[in-house]
Design a protein around this motif. Structure first.
Motif, short mmCIF file in Angstrom:
data_model
loop_
_atom_site.label_atom_id
_atom_site.label_comp_id
_atom_site.label_asym_id
_atom_site.label_seq_id
_atom_site.Cartn_x
_atom_site.Cartn_y
_atom_site.Cartn_z
N THR A 83 0.84 -1.21 0.00
CA THR A 83 0.00 0.00 0.00
C THR A 83 0.86 1.25 0.00
OG1 THR A 83 -1.75 -1.17 1.20
CG2 THR A 83 -1.81 1.24 1.25
N THR A 86 2.33 1.63 -3.37
CA THR A 86 1.29 2.02 -4.33
C THR A 86 1.07 3.53 -4.28
OG1 THR A 86 0.19 -0.12 -4.16
CG2 THR A 86 -1.13 1.73 -4.97
N ARG A 87 1.06 4.09 -3.11
CA ARG A 87 0.88 5.54 -2.98
C ARG A 87 2.02 6.31 -3.65
NH1 ARG A 87 -0.73 5.36 3.43
NH2 ARG A 87 -2.92 4.72 3.18
N CYS A 167 -7.61 -6.48 -5.29
CA CYS A 167 -7.50 -5.79 -4.00
C CYS A 167 -8.88 -5.70 -3.34
CB CYS A 167 -6.95 -4.38 -4.20
SG CYS A 167 -5.31 -4.32 -4.93
N GLU A 171 -8.43 -1.98 0.94
CA GLU A 171 -7.07 -1.76 0.46
C GLU A 171 -7.04 -0.75 -0.67
OE1 GLU A 171 -3.23 -4.42 -1.04
OE2 GLU A 171 -5.22 -5.33 -0.88
N SER A 175 -5.16 2.86 -0.55
CA SER A 175 -4.13 3.19 -1.54
C SER A 175 -4.44 4.47 -2.30
CB SER A 175 -3.97 2.03 -2.54
OG SER A 175 -3.54 0.85 -1.90
#
Length: 230
Positions: A83, A86-87, A167, A171, A175
């Motif tokens: 996560t 991903t950001r 996902c 989640e 994200s």
């Protein structure tokens, strides 16, 4: 934990994300290689969902990894490692989008629309696969990818994370920094838009499915005529 410089081989695959991060923070770069291997597919798909281009998505992910490596000392485990990464990928992708919006011209748009995408892999079954089936599978994949590419970005990225990456709603929301209700709404609208797009694309070919002309028609007709003659 085995540190760099020891003669024993480190089994990175058996380590959880926390242990890998700890190893990287202590100077073990091979542990970061394992992190990348675990996260590559999702991060590429997420980047691809924003920038809508394979090559640029790869650049985004590579740049994001470089930033993540530099900032890994700030990772505290408040969110899952994937996560957190991903950001970083989303920040890099959206930053490029903002920079690109005022420099993109009509020719670049036309070129990007002609590019072939590949974000939804459909691996062939083990063993032999009929060439006609493989060709049909590839055509279906391309139609689906093109339809996903045409989704508005806000819906596309949610669809990629929920339907392609699998996902959870929570989640995905974490994200993308969205409310769970927003994720559900956008996924619903993305599905509806895809259904419409695929219906419009395929409706013209519906009359051609299950073909019966040619040799099959002749074979059946001949068989009936032989029975009638008997």
């Amino acid at each position: 934990m085995v540190r760099p410089g020891n003669t024993l081989r480190v089994n990175y695959a058996s380590m959880d994300d926390t242990a890998l991060v700890d190893a990287v923070q202590h100077g073990d770069r091979d542990a970061f290689r394992e992190i990348m291997r675990r996260c590559n597919q999702r991060l590429f798909r997420v980047a691809r969902g924003v920038v809508n281009d394979d090559a640029e998505a790869e650049d985004v992910v590579q740049e994001a990894y470089a930033h993540a490596f530099e900032k890994l000392s700030t990772f505290r485990g408040d969110a899952a490692l994937l996560t957190w990464l991903t950001r970083i990928v989303l920040n890099e992708a959206h930053g490029r989008q903002r920079q690109r919006r005022w420099v993109v011209d009509v020719e670049q748009i036309e070129v990007s629309q002609m590019d072939n995408a590949s974000i939804v892999p459909f691996p062939a079954k083990f063993g032999y696969e009929d060439p006609a089936v493989a060709a049909a599978r590839e055509q279906a994949r391309m139609l689906l990818e093109e339809a996903i590419d045409r989704l508005p970005e806000a819906f596309r990225i949610v669809f990629v994370m929920r339907e392609i990456e699998g996902c959870t709603v929570e989640e995905t929301a974490a994200s993308l920094d969205l409310r769970t209700e927003t994720v559900k709404t956008r996924l619903h609208r993305a599905r509806r838009l895809l259904r419409t797009a695929l219906h419009d694309t395929l409706s013209g070919t519906l009359t051609d499915v299950f073909p019966f002309l040619g040799s099959r028609c002749d074979r059946m007709t001949d068989a009936v005529m032989r029975r009638l003659g008997a």
